[in-house]
Design a protein around this motif. Sequence first.
Motif, PDB file in Angstrom:
ATOM      1  N   PRO A  85       0.812  -1.232   0.000  1.00 39.11           N
ATOM      2  CA  PRO A  85       0.000   0.000   0.000  1.00 39.11           C
ATOM      3  C   PRO A  85       0.839   1.273   0.000  1.00 39.11           C
ATOM      4  N   ILE A  86       1.944   1.279   0.762  1.00 40.82           N
ATOM      5  CA  ILE A  86       2.790   2.474   0.788  1.00 40.82           C
ATOM      6  C   ILE A  86       3.471   2.675  -0.556  1.00 40.82           C
ATOM      7  N   ALA A  87       3.856   1.585  -1.219  1.00 42.16           N
ATOM      8  CA  ALA A  87       4.426   1.704  -2.562  1.00 42.16           C
ATOM      9  C   ALA A  87       3.424   2.347  -3.513  1.00 42.16           C
ATOM     10  N   ARG A  88       2.137   1.978  -3.383  1.00 39.88           N
ATOM     11  CA  ARG A  88       1.101   2.593  -4.213  1.00 39.88           C
ATOM     12  C   ARG A  88       1.016   4.096  -3.956  1.00 39.88           C
ATOM     13  N   VAL A  89       1.063   4.511  -2.699  1.00 37.11           N
ATOM     14  CA  VAL A  89       0.970   5.930  -2.349  1.00 37.11           C
ATOM     15  C   VAL A  89       2.192   6.698  -2.856  1.00 37.11           C
ATOM     16  N   VAL A  90       3.376   6.113  -2.693  1.00 38.51           N
ATOM     17  CA  VAL A  90       4.610   6.775  -3.146  1.00 38.51           C
ATOM     18  C   VAL A  90       4.569   7.016  -4.649  1.00 38.51           C
ATOM     19  N   ALA A  91       3.977   6.074  -5.392  1.00 38.86           N
ATOM     20  CA  ALA A  91       3.936   6.193  -6.845  1.00 38.86           C
ATOM     21  C   ALA A  91       2.775   7.042  -7.340  1.00 38.86           C
ATOM     22  N   SER A  92       1.889   7.470  -6.444  1.00 38.70           N
ATOM     23  CA  SER A  92       0.730   8.251  -6.881  1.00 38.70           C
ATOM     24  C   SER A  92       0.645   9.576  -6.133  1.00 38.70           C
ATOM     25  N   LEU A  93       0.146   9.568  -4.924  1.00 40.56           N
ATOM     26  CA  LEU A  93      -0.051  10.807  -4.174  1.00 40.56           C
ATOM     27  C   LEU A  93       1.252  11.512  -3.851  1.00 40.56           C
ATOM     28  N   LEU A  94       2.345  10.762  -3.749  1.00 42.22           N
ATOM     29  CA  LEU A  94       3.636  11.363  -3.418  1.00 42.22           C
ATOM     30  C   LEU A  94       4.599  11.360  -4.607  1.00 42.22           C
ATOM     31  N   LYS A  95       4.061  11.244  -5.811  1.00 41.43           N
ATOM     32  CA  LYS A  95       4.933  11.093  -6.976  1.00 41.43           C
ATOM     33  C   LYS A  95       5.783  12.333  -7.253  1.00 41.43           C
ATOM     34  N   GLU A  96       5.369  13.490  -6.739  1.00 42.95           N
ATOM     35  CA  GLU A  96       6.149  14.707  -6.953  1.00 42.95           C
ATOM     36  C   GLU A  96       7.150  14.957  -5.824  1.00 42.95           C
ATOM     37  N   GLU A  97       7.089  14.152  -4.774  1.00 39.52           N
ATOM     38  CA  GLU A  97       8.000  14.331  -3.642  1.00 39.52           C
ATOM     39  C   GLU A  97       9.396  13.826  -3.987  1.00 39.52           C
ATOM     40  N   GLN A  98      10.392  14.527  -3.504  1.00 35.90           N
ATOM     41  CA  GLN A  98      11.775  14.172  -3.790  1.00 35.90           C
ATOM     42  C   GLN A  98      12.224  12.992  -2.937  1.00 35.90           C
ATOM     43  N   PHE A  99      12.975  12.080  -3.546  1.00 35.53           N
ATOM     44  CA  PHE A  99      13.586  10.978  -2.794  1.00 35.53           C
ATOM     45  C   PHE A  99      14.816  11.478  -2.046  1.00 35.53           C
ATOM     46  N   PRO A 100      15.175  10.834  -0.944  1.00 37.87           N
ATOM     47  CA  PRO A 100      14.495   9.687  -0.338  1.00 37.87           C
ATOM     48  C   PRO A 100      13.288  10.114   0.495  1.00 37.87           C
ATOM     49  N   LEU A 101      12.323   9.209   0.590  1.00 40.46           N
ATOM     50  CA  LEU A 101      11.137   9.398   1.422  1.00 40.46           C
ATOM     51  C   LEU A 101      11.241   8.502   2.645  1.00 40.46           C
ATOM     52  N   ARG A 102      10.932   9.061   3.802  1.00 40.53           N
ATOM     53  CA  ARG A 102      10.949   8.284   5.043  1.00 40.53           C
ATOM     54  C   ARG A 102       9.534   8.305   5.626  1.00 40.53           C
ATOM     55  N   LEU A 103       8.887   7.144   5.635  1.00 37.53           N
ATOM     56  CA  LEU A 103       7.502   7.030   6.066  1.00 37.53           C
ATOM     57  C   LEU A 103       7.372   5.979   7.157  1.00 37.53           C
ATOM     58  N   ARG A 307       6.566   3.728 -10.714  1.00 35.18           N
ATOM     59  CA  ARG A 307       7.602   4.650 -10.269  1.00 35.18           C
ATOM     60  C   ARG A 307       8.784   3.849  -9.718  1.00 35.18           C
ATOM     61  N   PRO A 308       9.623   3.307 -10.586  1.00 32.32           N
ATOM     62  CA  PRO A 308      10.732   2.473 -10.121  1.00 32.32           C
ATOM     63  C   PRO A 308      11.619   3.221  -9.139  1.00 32.32           C
ATOM     64  N   ALA A 309      11.949   2.553  -8.058  1.00 29.80           N
ATOM     65  CA  ALA A 309      12.819   3.156  -7.041  1.00 29.80           C
ATOM     66  C   ALA A 309      13.289   2.068  -6.096  1.00 29.80           C
ATOM     67  N   PRO A 310      14.521   2.167  -5.614  1.00 31.44           N
ATOM     68  CA  PRO A 310      14.980   1.235  -4.582  1.00 31.44           C
ATOM     69  C   PRO A 310      14.289   1.551  -3.263  1.00 31.44           C
ATOM     70  N   ALA A 311      14.130   0.555  -2.435  1.00 30.45           N
ATOM     71  CA  ALA A 311      13.444   0.783  -1.156  1.00 30.45           C
ATOM     72  C   ALA A 311      13.852  -0.287  -0.154  1.00 30.45           C
ATOM     73  N   THR A 312      13.744   0.069   1.112  1.00 29.34           N
ATOM     74  CA  THR A 312      14.023  -0.864   2.197  1.00 29.34           C
ATOM     75  C   THR A 312      13.138  -0.477   3.380  1.00 29.34           C
ATOM     76  N   GLY A 313      12.894  -1.414   4.269  1.00 27.56           N
ATOM     77  CA  GLY A 313      12.015  -1.123   5.401  1.00 27.56           C
ATOM     78  C   GLY A 313      11.968  -2.275   6.378  1.00 27.56           C
ATOM     79  N   PHE A 314      11.163  -2.098   7.417  1.00 31.13           N
ATOM     80  CA  PHE A 314      10.966  -3.165   8.399  1.00 31.13           C
ATOM     81  C   PHE A 314       9.664  -2.932   9.146  1.00 31.13           C
ATOM     82  N   ALA A 315       9.212  -3.982   9.836  1.00 31.60           N
ATOM     83  CA  ALA A 315       8.012  -3.893  10.665  1.00 31.60           C
ATOM     84  C   ALA A 315       8.287  -4.541  12.015  1.00 31.60           C
ATOM     85  N   VAL A 316       7.958  -3.822  13.072  1.00 27.08           N
ATOM     86  CA  VAL A 316       7.967  -4.378  14.412  1.00 27.08           C
ATOM     87  C   VAL A 316       6.660  -5.133  14.613  1.00 27.08           C
ATOM     88  N   LYS A 317       6.743  -6.362  15.069  1.00 30.45           N
ATOM     89  CA  LYS A 317       5.544  -7.168  15.308  1.00 30.45           C
ATOM     90  C   LYS A 317       4.941  -6.747  16.643  1.00 30.45           C
TER      91      LYS A 317
END
Length: 396
Positions: A85-103, A307-317
């Motif tokens: 879902p965040i990838a979808r938002v980055v490629a649409s609603l945030l497509k004009e935002e400059q990388f890197p994005l921290r969400l 919107r091709p872009a490298p990305a990395t992340g994690f989730a705390v359970k």
Amino acid sequence: MSKPKVFEKPIGAKDYLPHAVAKLRTVERLVLDCMAGWGYEQIITPTMEYYDTVGVASSTSDQKLFKLLNNRGTTLVLRSDMTAPIARVVASLLKEEQFPLRLSYHSNVFRSIEEEAGREAEFFQTGVELVGDASPEADAEMVALAIASLQAAGVSRFKIAIGHVGFLNGLFEEMLGDREEAQEALKACLLGRDYVGYRERLTQLELAEPVRQELEAILRLRGGEEVCEQALQLSGNATAQASIRHLCKIWEVLESYGVRDQVLIDLTMIGDFSYYTGMTFEGYAADLGFPVVSGGRYDNLLQQFGRPAPATGFAVKTTRILDLVEGDGGDHRRRVLIGFDDASRAEALAAAARYRAAGDIAVTCKVEEWDGWQAEDVRYDEVIAPGSRTKGGASR
């Protein structure tokens, strides 16, 4: 099939009583505050997504997705993770935002696991995504922030294991060639930590003895920086070599963060999501058999959203660590119960407002007859009778 009883709930669903909710919200706040301190801004996405977009992009297997139809017959899914879902938002609603994005985010996610006894179909995660940075420093930031997040939540004893998908892919390609079925079978054993099964699979493949020994040798590739040197000697494959050098650089950055004592290199780890393309990691608490945090690099996911872009992340359970965190997470403010009758209603309600403004918890209750009312309710620090003028009472 029998009709469920009125108090039953679906398998894998859970009720959270007030003390558990208080603890959950405390952990959520502490972890999100920690992430905000590293520059991560919180995002909220819909609980439901289209199957043909986020559902397909998710690495969750199709049979584990909760699917439903809207009134137009379109297939929707309950989100099974937050990365797609965040990838979808980055490629649409945030497509004009400059990388890197921290969400960052804190959300409930859903996976159909009715066949897996004891597992939850709905659970909470608190995590981050760093989009637009392919460097080893970005991967190291994920590991260091994961450590800081667990510490902020109150988890004191844990260990982070890091690996690299590219190393195993390169090694298996070199040793097994185009035997894709054999590669997937061995990866499945490693994913399930079934090392006995892994060795049995190697025997069944009837490999040349030097090849079998080299593939078995990866089970010993766990430890510190010496593992990188051992891995470089084990495979000459270009992908495997590049992956190990990337992992070595991450290790160097983690030394600068001062967290290497809490991290080990484990080259048998491949991550449980198919979209991982590079470094992966998992964190295990001393008193829990399941990972309490997991993450990794997924450089190919965003191109599915244009919107091709490298990305990395994690989730705390988040749900899993509640039993590990000391304290009840409750609200320990002073609690006052104010009784009132018709004559003292206005006075009591005004007094309750003053208590709340002062930071206390004030509960009001209409009392027809004070005699017999529970004036010593143990849930409250103070109980005030209708019209009471005692010190600290309704006239405060």
